[in-house]
Design an enzyme around this catalytic site. Structure first.
Site, short mmCIF file in Angstrom:
data_model
loop_
_atom_site.label_atom_id
_atom_site.label_comp_id
_atom_site.label_asym_id
_atom_site.label_seq_id
_atom_site.Cartn_x
_atom_site.Cartn_y
_atom_site.Cartn_z
N ASP A 1 0.84 -1.19 0.00
CA ASP A 1 0.00 0.00 0.00
C ASP A 1 0.88 1.25 0.00
O ASP A 1 1.97 1.26 0.59
CB ASP A 1 -0.89 0.00 1.24
CG ASP A 1 -1.89 1.13 1.23
OD1 ASP A 1 -2.45 1.42 0.16
OD2 ASP A 1 -2.09 1.75 2.28
N MET B 1 -0.24 4.62 0.81
CA MET B 1 -0.56 5.61 1.83
C MET B 1 -0.48 4.99 3.22
O MET B 1 -1.45 4.47 3.77
CB MET B 1 -1.97 6.18 1.58
CG MET B 1 -2.16 6.74 0.17
SD MET B 1 -0.99 8.07 -0.20
CE MET B 1 -1.59 9.34 0.91
N ASN C 1 63.18 -22.03 -10.62
CA ASN C 1 62.65 -21.18 -9.54
C ASN C 1 63.77 -20.59 -8.69
O ASN C 1 63.76 -19.40 -8.34
CB ASN C 1 61.70 -21.99 -8.65
CG ASN C 1 60.29 -22.09 -9.23
OD1 ASN C 1 59.84 -21.20 -9.94
ND2 ASN C 1 59.61 -23.18 -8.94
N ASP D 1 56.54 -19.24 -12.90
CA ASP D 1 55.13 -19.15 -13.32
C ASP D 1 55.02 -18.85 -14.80
O ASP D 1 54.15 -19.40 -15.50
CB ASP D 1 54.42 -18.06 -12.52
CG ASP D 1 54.19 -18.44 -11.07
OD1 ASP D 1 54.37 -19.63 -10.74
OD2 ASP D 1 53.85 -17.54 -10.26
N GLU E 1 54.64 -28.79 -11.32
CA GLU E 1 54.96 -28.62 -12.74
C GLU E 1 54.55 -29.82 -13.58
O GLU E 1 54.93 -29.93 -14.75
CB GLU E 1 56.46 -28.35 -12.91
CG GLU E 1 57.37 -29.52 -12.60
CD GLU E 1 57.74 -29.63 -11.13
OE1 GLU E 1 58.72 -30.32 -10.83
OE2 GLU E 1 57.04 -29.04 -10.29
#
Length: 457
Positions: free
Chosen positions: A53, A55, A338, A347, A373
């Site tokens: 509603d 109002m 690495n 990576d 790997e």
């Protein structure tokens, strides 16, 4: 279709009247007599649609609707404003607050039930997507509901299907300020355009010359390639039965002639937002599904995917008597890479290693990161000799071209050792096949690396 309907009205007789009507139509009803209580019910997920509603003292219906539609956890809830206000400006204010529809008292029961069923049906289409999309937060995508709820509903691609030039021109003029609009007078051409193009919303006149506009609406809702396009009907005021029929067919919304341009813009904006909400959730689901089976570094399938698909390929091979082979690849002296050049360089090598393997395998082959790997290639319908040839081709390509590292500022030589095995009749499962490939890889390492070794039959 049953659903939980929240009725919000500060007048008890009005609330009970609606509750009785909806209960007789087999809806479950919950109620609230003020805005804060209504918001609490919505946030707890206790309703599927809100009849609100306007109002009410304190927080009026417009404010309640705005809060529902701007809160990520409740923005998906359909809201129907129910009020004695009947001016176009009042209806527009409700639509601007995010309302999905605006019903004027006294309420036509048939229209109410048709609208509730239609909106509940549309909500059900996104509920499963919402629950699945929430899982994407675990993959670092943020909150997909918040992103979807922030959609503005502008800059969409609209298709207007209307063979009345003046009507089409007025609608295109109103919508063209906010969207890219195309007009098509021929319904069949419109269907083709919707099927082949990227359409966000279709606005369809039901009064096409020599053609039932509802049929086009039905076609748009039934075809796989257009089912996700929201459809807005445009009908004459006396065409109530066809409007109800259209809602039953799954049409998303409707407008009655003479079309108020502001209401047209507001209703189309609502449909654009709803479509993009669903599209955003769908993309989150798809992305999370991909991440669940894809290795983030290499882009290859991960161990979970490998285990599931190798089991299926192994079982099919045993059932049909067709060969299936496995290659287990391991970069030689990867730890040295690495240690000497850094893990970022490692990576980079892994990513390029994966790309070269993919370039020399077939689409039906399964390529997955096994761990570290190590990479596994599953080669269906291929015996030991064929698998050895694939492995040797990969080995040669790895050795032939140095791998750029540090953003391409230098390069290093890389080699790979590969163990190959084929399924044997007495293999108890995929683990036996992988174990023999691992044994062959161990031999390749011990025999000097940079070589292919096949497991003994």
């Amino acid at each position: 279709m049953s659903a939980r309907v929240l009725i919000v009205d500060d007048l008890f007789p009005n609330l009970k009247l609606l509750e009785t009507k909806l209960s007789l139509e087999y809806f479950d009803v919950v109620s609230a007599m003020n805005g804060p209580d209504a918001l609490a019910i919505c946030e707890k997920g206790l309703c599927d649609i809100v009849l609100l509603d306007v109002m009410m003292p304190g927080m009026d219906g417009f404010e309640v609707c705005r809060r529902i539609k701007t809160t990520p956890t409740t923005a998906h809830l359909p809201v129907v404003m129910v009020t004695a206000l009947d001016q176009p400006s009042d209806r527009l204010r409700g639509l601007d607050a995010g309302a999905d529809d605006f019903l004027t008292k006294p309420i036509d029961d048939t229209a109410l039930f048709a609208r509730v069923r239609s909106l509940v049906r549309l909500k059900a289409m996104t509920d499963e997507l919402r629950s699945r999309a929430m899982a994407s937060r675990d993959f670092g995508f943020g909150d997909p509901l918040a992103a979807a709820a922030a959609e503005t509903g502008q800059n969409a691609r609209l298709l207007i299907v209307d063979d009345r030039p003046s009507s089409a021109e007025r609608m295109a003029g109103a919508l063209g300020q906010f969207h890219c609009v195309e007009v098509e007078a021929d319904p069949q051409a419109a269907l083709v355009r919707a099927t082949e193009g990227q359409v966000d919303v279709a606005v369809v006149s039901l009064d096409l010359d020599g053609f039932d506009g509802l049929r086009l609406c039905s076609q748009l809702r039934s075809l796989d390639r257009t089912r996700g396009i929201p459809v807005v009907m445009v009908a004459d005021a006396g065409d109530r039965d066809r409007i109800m029929r259209g809602l039953d067919l799954g049409v998303h919304d409707y407008l009655v002639r003479p079309v108020d341009r502001n209401e047209l813009v507001a209703r189309v904006r609502t449909q654009v937002r709803r479509k993009r909400f669903a599209d955003s959730l769908r993309e989150s689901v798809q992305a999370s599904m991909e991440l669940a089976v894809v290795d983030g570094l290499t882009g290859l399938h991960n161990r979970r995917y490998l285990d599931a698909h190798l089991a299926g390929l192994f079982a099919e091979s045993a059932l049909r008597g067709r060969p299936v082979s496995v290659l287990l690849l391991d970069i030689d002296r990867f730890k040295t890479i690495n240690d000497r050049f850094g893990h970022d360089a490692g990576d980079e090598v892994l990513r390029q290693f994966a790309e070269r393997i993919r370039a020399h395998t077939r689409g039906i082959d399964v390529v997955a990161r096994f761990g570290g790997e190590e990479i596994v290639v599953v080669v269906p319908d291929t015996g030991l000799d064929g698998a050895q040839q694939v492995a040797e081709r990969i080995r040669e390509r790895i050795e032939a071209m140095p791998f750029p590292i540090h953003g391409g500022t230098r390069s290093i030589d890389v080699t790979v050792s590969i163990g190959v095995a084929v399924r044997l009749p007495d293999d108890g499962g995929p683990a036996s096949l992988l174990k023999r490939a691992d044994t062959a890889l161990y031999r390749a390492k011990n025999e000097g690396r940079n070589r292919v070794v096949a497991a003994a039959a």
